[in-house]
Design a protein around this motif. Structure first.
Motif, PDB file in Angstrom:
ATOM      1  N   GLY A 589       0.795  -1.228   0.000  1.00 54.30           N
ATOM      2  CA  GLY A 589       0.000   0.000   0.000  1.00 54.30           C
ATOM      3  C   GLY A 589       0.815   1.259   0.000  1.00 54.30           C
ATOM      4  N   ASP A 590       2.129   1.139  -0.357  1.00 55.23           N
ATOM      5  CA  ASP A 590       2.977   2.325  -0.377  1.00 55.23           C
ATOM      6  C   ASP A 590       2.632   3.218  -1.553  1.00 55.23           C
ATOM      7  N   LYS A 591       2.950   4.494  -1.423  1.00 57.93           N
ATOM      8  CA  LYS A 591       2.925   5.406  -2.560  1.00 57.93           C
ATOM      9  C   LYS A 591       4.265   5.242  -3.257  1.00 57.93           C
ATOM     10  N   ILE A 592       4.223   4.796  -4.499  1.00 59.89           N
ATOM     11  CA  ILE A 592       5.447   4.376  -5.171  1.00 59.89           C
ATOM     12  C   ILE A 592       6.241   5.555  -5.684  1.00 59.89           C
ATOM     13  N   LYS A 593       7.529   5.526  -5.367  1.00 55.25           N
ATOM     14  CA  LYS A 593       8.495   6.453  -5.951  1.00 55.25           C
ATOM     15  C   LYS A 593       9.612   5.610  -6.510  1.00 55.25           C
ATOM     16  N   GLU A 594       9.968   5.828  -7.783  1.00 59.06           N
ATOM     17  CA  GLU A 594      10.821   4.881  -8.507  1.00 59.06           C
ATOM     18  C   GLU A 594      12.139   4.596  -7.796  1.00 59.06           C
ATOM     19  N   ASP A 595      12.759   5.636  -7.206  1.00 63.50           N
ATOM     20  CA  ASP A 595      14.068   5.418  -6.614  1.00 63.50           C
ATOM     21  C   ASP A 595      13.988   5.223  -5.102  1.00 63.50           C
ATOM     22  N   ALA A 596      12.794   4.921  -4.598  1.00 60.66           N
ATOM     23  CA  ALA A 596      12.629   4.785  -3.149  1.00 60.66           C
ATOM     24  C   ALA A 596      13.273   3.519  -2.634  1.00 60.66           C
TER      25      ALA A 596
END
Length: 598
Positions: A589-596
């Motif tokens: 359920g994370d908010k996806i950030k490509e480089d996270a």
């Protein structure tokens, strides 16, 4: 000459200082702060005006609990002539950590007040506040600078802060203002939107962006609003609404280019919504003046016929025939001709007709890469028909025709695979060893897996009995004879001579059952491989496949999550690592950030 030597000395000094700073950073990362302190103190003495080194030194003192020394360094710097509001923030945060809140607040307000003197200070001050999560102070800083001098343009920084505060209406208003001012921000901001937008249309951020765009579009219609709405609906997989926006974009666009419609149709095709994809591809054909778009759409329309369960093979054959009754084979229509040949060979089991079609196409005016694709397909058909020598000859021709290309490397892998199928393991290994360092990660991974499979099952069994049986099963699967392949692999599990063959056999059985949609049996074999052979080169594959089964087919997201998590923590060098991390975070359920990070 003297000037040259001076320049060389300065360059050498700069290089040495950079090396020392890197060394100090490494010590700090490893928690060896005393060693880092010695280097930072030396560097700061050489560069007493460097605020970066000052902050590095202060952070090191803080990590060594030398708070008084850190305070002394910051106060001394602030005594210098001039204004250093970002350093005031650093000192204020030091006091805040020490619970001296009045001192901290006084310094924060003093820093913000400097914006009235020079609005350009806002960037350094705001960045310092953001560094410590002091978002309300950062917001005050940027808003004051924006009010005093709008040309400074702190909209991005303000929008980021609103996002971190979950003030989505304000955030998207800022971002849309930016897009209005300069449409070049459009693609960049979509990457930022991905941090907040999900597939759920009721997600707060989704609703906020939709509301902002619809309101703006009602007030003053602009293409950029339709384009962003189309993007939003696509993220939500609401493809019908995206199609409505794309039609509006086409109708209002001066260029009348159907490329956006085509791109949407391809996405929908990949999502297997074939009725809607068909509708849009037909729309593209009706609107476009570009041959490439027209024939690419025609290719997909025929592929949709192949996917439809209510269409018989005879009807598909007739559709292909009707197409080529009206079209010649050329660089635009060759992909359709290749698809027809595949259909004849692999669905209708008419290899002779497929080869005749390819021979006819070979005489057409097509590009060199297309000739290579044609030869590769012809070799595949011959190989399925057990014409090994002719297939190997064609793969070799492809390698010479387009050297150092992905097609060439694919042909080399297929050469090795064909040699493996026929039991020529030594020659197969010689080809695979070349490919293990391929620029194509997929080919390199496949080559490594097959090479290890051959080597592991050759050393302890000089007769290669098990290896020959599994190679036979692999070839039967290649020929779509899955039942016969399963029988051989199950027999190998009963009668194996070396344990090294077990994990490869389990994986192959799982793959065939998965392909046959026998998910229970497939899951059993994948799980046995994971439980009994966790060190196997195929263990990450098994985890990934099980994750996909539970995520996409059995609708058990929690269980899927455990398999993707296993890849992240146990198989970090896996080719599936990036995809597993993305799926894991989506399921969590994370908010996806490509480089996270995880």
């Amino acid at each position: 000459m003297q000037k040259f030597l001076i320049i060389i000395c300065f360059l050498a000094m700069g290089f040495t200082q950079a090396q020392n700073k890197t060394l100090a950073e490494n010590y700090a990362e490893q928690g060896e702060y005393a060693k880092a302190l010695i280097i930072y103190k030396n560097l700061y003495q050489q560069n007493p005006n460097s605020q970066t080194l000052l902050i590095d030194l202060v952070d090191t003192y803080k990590n060594l609990d030398s708070i008084n020394k850190a305070e002394e360094m910051l106060i001394n710097f602030l005594k210098r002539p001039g204004d250093y509001p970002n350093i005031e923030v650093e000192l204020g945060y030091l006091y805040q950590q020490d619970q001296q809140l009045k001192k901290a607040e006084s310094l924060y307000n003093s820093a913000i007040s400097k914006v009235e003197i020079r609005p350009v200070y806002a960037y350094a001050i705001g960045k310092a506040f953001q560094k410590y999560g002091l978002l309300s102070y950062a917001q005050q800083t940027y808003e004051k600078a924006q009010e005093l001098r709008p040309s400074t343009n702190f909209l991005i920084q303000l929008a980021q802060i609103y996002g971190e505060q979950s003030k989505f209406d304000q955030m998207f208003e800022m971002y849309v203002d930016l897009i209005e001012k300069n449409e070049r921000y459009f693609k960049m901001l979509h990457q930022i939107f991905n941090e907040f937008i999900t597939e759920d249309p009721q997600n707060e951020a989704n609703l906020s962006l939709k509301k902002t765009l619809l309101k703006r579009n009602q007030q003053e219609p602009k293409l950029i609003y339709n384009e962003t709405l189309s993007w939003l609906f696509t993220q939500q997989k609401d493809y019908k609404m995206a199609f409505i926006q794309e039609k509006a974009i086409y109708a209002r666009s001066e260029e009348k280019n159907a490329k956006r419609l085509y791109d949407l149709a391809k996405i929908i095709f990949e999502e297997e919504d074939y009725p809607l994809a068909e509708k849009i591809f037909l729309e593209v054909q009706d609107k476009t003046n570009y041959q490439s778009l027209f024939y690419d759409s025609a290719e997909h329309l025929l592929l949709i016929l192949e996917k439809r369960e209510d269409i018989k093979n005879l009807e598909i054959e007739e559709a292909y025939q009707t197409f080529f009754d009206n079209e010649s084979i050329n660089e635009y229509t060759l992909p359709i001709s290749l698809n027809w040949a595949k259909f004849k060979a692999f669905q209708n089991n008419n290899k002779t007709a497929a080869l005749e079609l390819l021979d006819d196409a070979a005489g057409s005016k097509i590009r060199k890469t297309q000739q290579a694709e044609l030869k590769t397909l012809k070799a595949d058909i011959l190989l399925k028909d057990e014409q090994f020598n002719q297939a190997l000859l064609l793969y070799a021709q492809v390698e010479r025709l387009v050297p150092n290309s992905d097609l060439s490397r694919e042909a080399k892998f297929k050469t090795a695979q064909a040699s493996y199928f026929k039991g020529d393991f030594k020659w197969a290994l010689s080809q695979l060893d070349v490919l293990k360092n391929s620029v194509s990660e997929l080919i390199a991974n496949n080559a490594m897996e097959l090479a290890l499979h051959i080597k592991d099952n050759s050393y302890q069994d000089s007769t290669q009995t098990d290896l020959k049986k599994v190679a036979k099963a692999d070839f039967l699967k290649f020929q779509n004879k899955n039942t016969e392949a399963i029988q051989i692999l199950e027999q190998v599990l009963k009668d194996y001579k070396t344990e090294e063959i077990i994990d490869k056999t389990l994986y192959r059985l799982a793959q065939i059952h998965n392909e046959n949609q026998d998910l229970e049996q497939a899951s059993t074999y994948y799980q046995k491989l994971i439980d009994d052979h966790p060190e196997s080169i195929l263990a990450d594959n098994a985890n990934f496949e099980l994750g996909l089964i539970y995520m996409n087919k059995l609708n058990q997201p929690k269980k899927a999550q455990t398999y993707f998590e296993s890849i992240i923590f146990n198989y970090s060098d896996s080719i599936f690592f990036v995809a597993a991390r993305r799926y894991f975070r989506e399921l969590r359920g994370d908010k996806i950030k490509e480089d996270a990070d995880i």
